[in-house]
Design an enzyme around this catalytic site. Structure first.
Site, mmCIF file in Angstrom:
data_model
loop_
_atom_site.group_PDB
_atom_site.id
_atom_site.type_symbol
_atom_site.label_atom_id
_atom_site.label_comp_id
_atom_site.label_asym_id
_atom_site.label_seq_id
_atom_site.Cartn_x
_atom_site.Cartn_y
_atom_site.Cartn_z
ATOM 1 N N LYS A 81 0.860 -1.183 0.000
ATOM 2 C CA LYS A 81 0.000 0.000 0.000
ATOM 3 C C LYS A 81 0.899 1.236 0.000
ATOM 4 C CE LYS A 81 -3.643 1.677 3.139
ATOM 5 N NZ LYS A 81 -4.436 1.270 4.319
ATOM 6 N N SER A 156 -9.220 0.427 3.008
ATOM 7 C CA SER A 156 -8.447 1.311 2.165
ATOM 8 C C SER A 156 -7.255 0.643 1.486
ATOM 9 C CB SER A 156 -7.937 2.497 2.977
ATOM 10 O OG SER A 156 -7.025 2.062 3.978
ATOM 11 N N SER A 180 -9.266 -1.562 7.208
ATOM 12 C CA SER A 180 -8.536 -1.398 5.942
ATOM 13 C C SER A 180 -7.669 -2.576 5.538
ATOM 14 C CB SER A 180 -7.670 -0.135 5.994
ATOM 15 O OG SER A 180 -8.484 1.002 5.949
#
Lengths: 482, 74
Positions: A81, A156, A180
Site C-alpha cells: 500500500k 483502504s 482497511s
C-alpha cells in the site's frame, strides 16, 4: 510455468527460490507479466518498479549461487500500500497532496522485510489517505475487484487486496484503522491480519489516526501471514506505542489443529447481515466444528456504539493530522474525503478524550463478557454482498452515500477501538461470484491462536486456492475516480 | 428551530476562518448532524466512566488482557 508460479503461496515460492528450484528473476518476471495483463482491469498499482525489481532479483540469484541467503523472503516479490515509507521513493498515500513527495526514511516494517530478502514490485493503490472502504480514488482512479472489476475491492488497502487476489504479488502489507486490512482481504478472497495494538510498529507509515492505526500482513494463506507477521512484529524504539512482548514463532504452532478450542458465535447479529452472508458464516462455523472446535453462543458488544467511539477518535485525529493542508490547500482533497475530515474539526476535545478514556473500560467488558468463556470470537467481516463501484460512488453532498460506504466496516471498526487482533479468512462466494470472508477475533496478543485456527480452516477448504479468471487482453475496465 | 440550524452559522464561520473556504450550501447542517450523532455515542456511555479512567488505562487493560485466561480456565 508462469501460471504455475502464480498458484504458489509465499512460503512455497520462498522455499523454491532458496533451494534454487526457481530463480528470483523468473518469479519476478512472471509477476510483472501478470501485472501487465491485470493492471488495465483492476488498477491495483500506482507505480510498478519493474527494472529495479528485476535488477534486485538478479542480485538475489547471484547470491543464491554463492550460497548466500538474505533471509526467509530471499528474492520473493511483494508490494505495499502506498502509505509505507521507503527512503528515496515517492509515498503518496493515494493523495494529490503527496503525489511527488519522496520519503526521507524507511518504515520499520519495510526495513524488516528488506532485511528478510523481499523484493518490492512497486506502490499499490489505496484510498486517499486511507479514508474510504470502497476502493474509489479521485486522483489515481478506482481499484477494481479481480473477481469482477466492476465491483469494489474493499479498502483502504484496495491495491493490496486486488494484487493478492489476482496473484500479482506473494504478500503485502496493509494498515487498518477501521477495517482497511480485513475489508479488502474479505472482498478479494485473501487473508488479512490486523495485529494487536502495539504488536507492529507504525513508524514510517502515513497515519490515518495515531491511536487506531495498525499495520499488518495480507497474503493468500494464514501460513503466509504467519511468516510475514513473524518478520514485522516486535518492539521498535522508533514507535513508543510498540509492545515489549516477545514475538513468538507464529509458524511453529500452526499445525496443532483446533480440537477443543472454544469459539464464540454471536447470540444475535444485526439485521444488516444479509441471509446470504449468514449462510456462508454458518458453513464456516460447521467446518470449524468438524475440526473439533466447540462453538458457543456469546454476547457481543454493540458494534454501532463502538463504531461511533472509534469514529470520534478517528475523525478528531485525522482533522489534526490534516489541519495544515486543510488550511492551505483544502481543494486538493477529494470533496468526499474532505467532508469526512471536516467533522473532526468540530468534535469537542472533552468528547475525544472521553472516547479514549472509555476504551479501557470497553475492552475490559469485551474480554469479560464476550471472550470470558471462549478462546476466539467468530464474526462477520463484511455484512452484505459487495456493491459495484458505481453503486458505491461517494458524493460529498449526499451523506447517504458516505454512510452506506462506512457501513461496510460496521463489523470491523469496533476491534480497532478495542485494540484486539482480528483476522479475515475467505469462506465462500456470493451470488455475484464475489468472495465472502469471516473474521476471527482473539484476546490481546493472541495472533498465534488466530493464525492456527485460520490455518486449520484452510487445510480443509479451498477458497484460498481459487483464482479469478484471467482478464481478456483486449478490454480495459479501468475506473477513473469516484 | 433545529439544533443543526443553530449550529450551522457557527460551523460555517469557523470553516471560513480555519480552512479559508466556504462550505457549500447544506454542508454545515450535515456536519452538525454528524457531530451530534457522534457526541451522543459518548454521552450514552458516560455513566461507565470512572474518575480513575484515563486514556492510558486502555494500554494497561491491553497488557493485562493477554494474561487473563478465559473464565472457564480460571
Amino acid at each position: 510455468m508462469t501460471a504455475e508460479l502464480a498458484r504458489l503461496d509465499l512460503v512455497s515460492i520462498a522455499s523454491l527460490i532458496r533451494r534454487g528450484k526457481a530463480s528470483s528473476a523468473e518469479v519476478v518476471r512472471a509477476s510483472l507479466d501478470r501485472i501487465e495483463a491485470w493492471q488495465p482491469h483492476i488498477n491495483a498499482f500506482i507505480a510498478v518498479e519493474a527494472d529495479a525489481a528485476l535488477d534486485e532479483a538478479r542480485r538475489c540469484d547471484e547470491e543464491t549461487a554463492r550460497g548466500i541467503c538474505r533471509g526467509p523472503l530471499h528474492g520473493v516479490p511483494l508490494a505495499f500500500k502506498d502509505a509505507f515509507y521507503r527512503r528515496g521513493k515517492i509515498c503518496s498515500a493515494g493523495s494529490a497532496i503527496l503525489r511527488d513527495r519522496v520519503a526521507g526514511d524507511t518504515a520499520t516494517v519495510i526495513d524488516r522485510l528488506e532485511r528478510a530478502g523481499m523484493i518490492c514490485l512497486g506502490r499499490l493503490g489505496m484510498s486517499e489517505f486511507a479514508a474510504d472502504p470502497t476502493g474509489h480514488n479521485a486522483h489515481y482512479g478506482a481499484c477494481g475487484n479481480p473477481w469482477n472489476p466492476a465491483y469494489i475491492p474493499g479498502a483502504s488497502s484496495s491495491g493490496s487486496g486486488a494484487a493478492l487476489g489476482a496473484r500479482l504479488v506473494y504478500g503485502s502489507l496493509g494498515s487498518d484503522t477501521g477495517g482497511s486490512i480485513r475489508l479488502p482481504a474479505a472482498a478479494c478472497g485473501v487473508v488479512g491480519l490486523m495485529p494487536t495494538h502495539g504488536r507492529v510498529s507504525r513508524h514510517g507509515v502515513i497515519p490515518r489516526a495515531w491511536s487506531l492505526d495498525r499495520p499488518g500482513p495480507m497474503a493468500r494463506t494464514a501460513r503466509d501471514c504467519a511468516e510475514l507477521l513473524g518478520i514485522i512484529a516486535g518492539h521498535d524504539p522508533r514507535d513508543s506505542l510498540t509492545s515489549a512482548e516477545p514475538v513468538p514463532d507464529y509458524r511453529r504452532g500452526l499445525g496443532a489443529g483446533i480440537k477443543g478450542l472454544r469459539i464464540g458465535i454471536p447470540e444475535a447479529l444485526g439485521p444488516d447481515v444479509t441471509p446470504e452472508v449468514c449462510n456462508e458464516l454458518d458453513r464456516s462455523q460447521a467446518i470449524l466444528r468438524s475440526l473439533g472446535a466447540e462453538l458457543r453462543p456469546i454476547r457481543v458488544p454493540d458494534a454501532l456504539g463502538l463504531f461511533r467511539l472509534n469514529d470520534i477518535i478517528l475523525k478528531a485525529e485525522a482533522a489534526a493530522i490534516h489541519g495544515k493542508w486543510l488550511r492551505q490547500r483544502p481543494l486538493d482533497y477529494a470533496d468526499y474525503f474532505r467532508v469526512r475530515i471536516e467533522a473532526g474539526l468540530l468534535i469537542p476535545a472533552t468528547q475525544y478524550i472521553e472516547a479514549l478514556a472509555l476504551r479501557g473500560r470497553m475492552l475490559e467488558r469485551f474480554l469479560d463478557e464476550s471472550l470470558g468463556e471462549v478462546d476466539l470470537l467468530h464474526y462477520p467481516a463484511i455484512p452484505r454482498a459487495l456493491p459495484t463501484l458505481a453503486e458505491a460512488t461517494l458524493v460529498a453532498d449526499d451523506p447517504e452515500t458516505l454512510a452506506r460506504a462506512a457501513s461496510l466496516s460496521t463489523y470491523t471498526r469496533l476491534f480497532n477501538y478495542l485494540g484486539v487482533p482480528a483476522i479475515s479468512v475467505p469462506c465462500g462466494f456470493d451470488a455475484n461470484g464475489l468472495p465472502v470472508g469471516f473474521q476471527l477475533v482473539a484476546r490481546p496478543f493472541g495472533e498465534a491462536l488466530l493464525l492456527r485456527a485460520a490455518h486449520a480452516y484452510q487445510q480443509v477448504t479451498d477458497w484460498h486456492l481459487r483464482m479469478p479468471p484471467a482478464p481478456a487482453p483486449e478490454t480495459s475496465t479501468i475506473h477513473q475516480g469516484a | 428551530m433545529e439544533n443543526e440550524d443553530v449550529a450551522a452559522p457557527i460551523i460555517q464561520a469557523y470553516s471560513r476562518r480555519y480552512q479559508r473556504y466556504s462550505l457549500p450550501a447544506g454542508r454545515a447542517e450535515q456536519l452538525a448532524r454528524e457531530v451530534a450523532t457522534l457526541n451522543d455515542a459518548v454521552l450514552d456511555l458516560l455513566g461507565e466512566l470512572r474518575f480513575e479512567d484515563d486514556p492510558a488505562a486502555f494500554l494497561r487493560v491491553l497488557e493485562a488482557g493477554k494474561e487473563t485466561r478465559p473464565k472457564a480456565e480460571r
